[in-house]
Design a protein around this motif. Structure first.
Motif, PDB file in Angstrom:
ATOM      1  N   ASP A 239       0.823  -1.205   0.000  1.00 30.64           N
ATOM      2  CA  ASP A 239       0.000   0.000   0.000  1.00 30.64           C
ATOM      3  C   ASP A 239       0.857   1.255   0.000  1.00 30.64           C
ATOM      4  O   ASP A 239       0.407   2.314  -0.439  1.00 30.64           O
ATOM      5  CB  ASP A 239      -0.907   0.018   1.238  1.00 30.64           C
ATOM      6  N   TYR A 240       2.072   1.139   0.533  1.00 30.12           N
ATOM      7  CA  TYR A 240       2.973   2.288   0.588  1.00 30.12           C
ATOM      8  C   TYR A 240       4.411   1.797   0.646  1.00 30.12           C
ATOM      9  O   TYR A 240       4.675   0.658   1.072  1.00 30.12           O
ATOM     10  CB  TYR A 240       2.688   3.159   1.829  1.00 30.12           C
ATOM     11  N   VAL A 241       5.346   2.635   0.206  1.00 31.00           N
ATOM     12  CA  VAL A 241       6.762   2.420   0.492  1.00 31.00           C
ATOM     13  C   VAL A 241       7.152   3.371   1.614  1.00 31.00           C
ATOM     14  O   VAL A 241       6.505   4.400   1.826  1.00 31.00           O
ATOM     15  CB  VAL A 241       7.658   2.644  -0.742  1.00 31.00           C
ATOM     16  N   ASP A 242       8.203   3.027   2.311  1.00 31.06           N
ATOM     17  CA  ASP A 242       8.630   3.891   3.405  1.00 31.06           C
ATOM     18  C   ASP A 242       9.327   5.140   2.891  1.00 31.06           C
ATOM     19  O   ASP A 242       9.139   6.230   3.440  1.00 31.06           O
ATOM     20  CB  ASP A 242       9.544   3.102   4.347  1.00 31.06           C
ATOM     21  N   VAL A 243      10.123   4.974   1.835  1.00 30.85           N
ATOM     22  CA  VAL A 243      10.829   6.112   1.239  1.00 30.85           C
ATOM     23  C   VAL A 243      10.690   6.038  -0.274  1.00 30.85           C
ATOM     24  O   VAL A 243      10.924   4.979  -0.871  1.00 30.85           O
ATOM     25  CB  VAL A 243      12.325   6.122   1.602  1.00 30.85           C
ATOM     26  N   PHE A 244      10.304   7.157  -0.883  1.00 32.99           N
ATOM     27  CA  PHE A 244      10.259   7.240  -2.345  1.00 32.99           C
ATOM     28  C   PHE A 244      11.199   8.353  -2.790  1.00 32.99           C
ATOM     29  O   PHE A 244      11.097   9.489  -2.322  1.00 32.99           O
ATOM     30  CB  PHE A 244       8.839   7.515  -2.848  1.00 32.99           C
ATOM     31  N   TYR A 245      12.120   8.006  -3.688  1.00 32.74           N
ATOM     32  CA  TYR A 245      13.161   8.925  -4.142  1.00 32.74           C
ATOM     33  C   TYR A 245      12.922   9.420  -5.566  1.00 32.74           C
ATOM     34  O   TYR A 245      12.443   8.661  -6.425  1.00 32.74           O
ATOM     35  CB  TYR A 245      14.505   8.205  -4.218  1.00 32.74           C
ATOM     36  N   HIS A 246      13.354  10.656  -5.813  1.00 32.89           N
ATOM     37  CA  HIS A 246      13.621  11.056  -7.187  1.00 32.89           C
ATOM     38  C   HIS A 246      15.046  10.622  -7.482  1.00 32.89           C
ATOM     39  O   HIS A 246      15.982  11.028  -6.821  1.00 32.89           O
ATOM     40  CB  HIS A 246      13.473  12.567  -7.383  1.00 32.89           C
ATOM     41  N   HIS A 247      15.217   9.787  -8.511  1.00 34.90           N
ATOM     42  CA  HIS A 247      16.460   9.045  -8.726  1.00 34.90           C
ATOM     43  C   HIS A 247      17.610   9.888  -9.286  1.00 34.90           C
ATOM     44  O   HIS A 247      18.775   9.562  -9.077  1.00 34.90           O
ATOM     45  CB  HIS A 247      16.179   7.871  -9.670  1.00 34.90           C
ATOM     46  N   ARG A 248      17.288  10.947 -10.015  1.00 40.38           N
ATOM     47  CA  ARG A 248      18.350  11.815 -10.562  1.00 40.38           C
ATOM     48  C   ARG A 248      17.755  13.181 -10.897  1.00 40.38           C
ATOM     49  O   ARG A 248      16.571  13.294 -11.234  1.00 40.38           O
ATOM     50  CB  ARG A 248      18.959  11.214 -11.832  1.00 40.38           C
ATOM     51  N   PRO A 249      18.570  14.222 -10.820  1.00 44.26           N
ATOM     52  CA  PRO A 249      18.058  15.559 -11.155  1.00 44.26           C
ATOM     53  C   PRO A 249      17.581  15.614 -12.608  1.00 44.26           C
ATOM     54  O   PRO A 249      18.161  14.980 -13.496  1.00 44.26           O
ATOM     55  CB  PRO A 249      19.282  16.463 -10.951  1.00 44.26           C
ATOM     56  N   ASP A 250      16.529  16.376 -12.833  1.00 44.09           N
ATOM     57  CA  ASP A 250      15.971  16.570 -14.173  1.00 44.09           C
ATOM     58  C   ASP A 250      16.288  17.995 -14.615  1.00 44.09           C
ATOM     59  O   ASP A 250      15.771  18.954 -14.047  1.00 44.09           O
ATOM     60  CB  ASP A 250      14.457  16.349 -14.140  1.00 44.09           C
ATOM     61  N   PRO A 251      17.148  18.161 -15.634  1.00 39.87           N
ATOM     62  CA  PRO A 251      17.545  19.510 -16.035  1.00 39.87           C
ATOM     63  C   PRO A 251      16.438  20.304 -16.723  1.00 39.87           C
ATOM     64  O   PRO A 251      16.552  21.525 -16.863  1.00 39.87           O
ATOM     65  CB  PRO A 251      18.710  19.254 -16.998  1.00 39.87           C
ATOM     66  N   ASP A 252      15.373  19.628 -17.153  1.00 46.35           N
ATOM     67  CA  ASP A 252      14.350  20.295 -17.954  1.00 46.35           C
ATOM     68  C   ASP A 252      13.016  20.508 -17.244  1.00 46.35           C
ATOM     69  O   ASP A 252      12.134  21.181 -17.777  1.00 46.35           O
ATOM     70  CB  ASP A 252      14.107  19.499 -19.247  1.00 46.35           C
ATOM     71  N   THR A 253      12.851  19.915 -16.071  1.00 47.99           N
ATOM     72  CA  THR A 253      11.608  20.085 -15.314  1.00 47.99           C
ATOM     73  C   THR A 253      11.875  20.994 -14.121  1.00 47.99           C
ATOM     74  O   THR A 253      12.864  20.798 -13.415  1.00 47.99           O
ATOM     75  CB  THR A 253      11.075  18.724 -14.827  1.00 47.99           C
TER      76      THR A 253
ATOM     77  N   LYS B 101       1.095   7.136  -0.358  1.00 47.44           N
ATOM     78  CA  LYS B 101       1.873   6.147  -1.108  1.00 47.44           C
ATOM     79  C   LYS B 101       3.310   6.022  -0.616  1.00 47.44           C
ATOM     80  O   LYS B 101       4.007   5.070  -0.968  1.00 47.44           O
ATOM     81  CB  LYS B 101       1.871   6.515  -2.598  1.00 47.44           C
ATOM     82  N   ALA B 102       3.752   6.967   0.188  1.00 47.07           N
ATOM     83  CA  ALA B 102       5.088   6.922   0.794  1.00 47.07           C
ATOM     84  C   ALA B 102       5.037   7.645   2.125  1.00 47.07           C
ATOM     85  O   ALA B 102       4.236   8.571   2.313  1.00 47.07           O
ATOM     86  CB  ALA B 102       6.126   7.558  -0.123  1.00 47.07           C
TER      87      ALA B 102
END
Length: 330
Positions: A130-144, A161-162
């Protein structure tokens, strides 16, 4: 056979608080990047995960694209959760990430709200959670815009969800900006996951730990063993089943004469400490109290046990640290 974890599983592993949060992680975390896809026997994976939990490793680190193929590590871990760890869900931390390529088209990678929320939903489905304990953004996005990416992480927490959010591969400048946005949104940044080892000192040059301390966030590093280079694995050649021989992530060019001379010198320092080179490399990465955890991979139970044993000696003398610097940098 029904799995019953060791009664003494919390007696030896140190646990460190992630920044100013209330969450503690084991000093050694298990990463499911390369050895938990459909190309590896599930029974081997099961043995490693069971033994890890027996040794106090409560944190299992995944990402949507881990395998191979992408998604398969989450699928396999779901089976292990359902069969073995389900009664102990509240004793473990499951993390996942999104940001690298996962599916075709413009929404299958990077950091848009569309991509991250879809990725979180897909990961939860694969994991059967139902959820994860930690949700990461995996790498910087230069365009967003960073505000959009952090807003998506905040929305993932608010939707249940996290429990926490993190970033990975962010520099000190990026992590400071991300933490400020998240703080304003009311979802503090828990942790950053950069690469770090005796051979990769970029986070020192970037003063990342200082930035994370200022942001109230922790640090958990990947590749502390340089994918096996900082072990005794290659001191006598290249084994047929090694990562150099079987993976495109590490090739023979990495094991040139200059590198191997450093590895041999570091191995002598480790031996004088009564440790293997891998154990000394892991202990070294944990020498700063602000370092929350290090992520290891494991292809066997023995390798896991040897690496976790690093926690038996995490102290370094000034002379040892100077010798390590001379051998690894000089």
């Amino acid at each position: 056979m029904t799995y019953l974890p060791a009664d003494d599983r919390y007696e030896s592993m140190p646990y460190r608080r992630s920044g100013r949060s209330g969450l503690k992680l084991p000093a050694i975390s298990l990463g499911l990047w390369h050895n938990f896809g459909h190309t590896r026997p599930l029974d081997t994976q099961r043995a490693i995960v069971r033994r890890a939990f027996d040794l106090g490793v409560t944190h299992f680190d995944l990402a949507n694209n881990y395998g191979p193929p992408g998604g398969s590590a989450e699928e396999n871990f779901a089976r292990l959760l359902a069969d073995d760890l389900k009664p102990y869900r509240d004793e473990i931390v499951v993390s996942s990430k999104a940001g690298y390529y996962m599916w075709p088209g413009p929404y299958g990678e990077w950091g848009s709200r569309k991509s991250l929320i879809a990725s979180a939903d897909q990961s939860l489905k694969r994991l059967g959670l139902d959820y994860v304990d930690v949700f990461y953004h995996h790498r910087p996005d230069p365009d967003t815009p960073l505000e959009e990416t952090m807003g998506a992480l905040d929305a993932i927490v608010r939707s249940g969800k996290a429990l926490y959010v993190g970033v990975s591969n962010y520099t000190s400048e990026q992590v400071t900006a991300a933490a400020a946005i998240l703080r304003d949104l009311g979802t503090p940044l828990l942790i950053d996951q950069p690469r770090y080892s005796m051979f990769d000192r970029r986070i020192e040059e970037d003063h990342l730990l200082d930035a994370l301390e200022g942001a109230g966030a922790g640090c958990i590093v990947f590749s502390p063993l340089e994918q096996g280079v900082l072990t005794d694995r290659y001191l006598r050649g290249i084994p047929a089943d090694s990562r150099v021989a079987t993976s495109h992530f590490l090739n023979e060019d990495r094991l040139d004469d200059a590198t191997m001379a450093k590895v041999k010198a570091l191995n002598e320092i480790a031996a004088a400490r009564g440790q293997s080179l891998a154990q000394t490399a892991l202990a070294w990465a944990l020498r700063d109290d602000r370092m929350t955890s290090v992520i290891i991979g494991a292809s066997s139970v023995k390798q896991l046990e040897d690496n976790v044993a690093a926690t038996a000696n995490l102290a370094f003398t000034a002379d040892e640290l100077a010798a390590i610097d001379a051998a690894s940098i000089g």
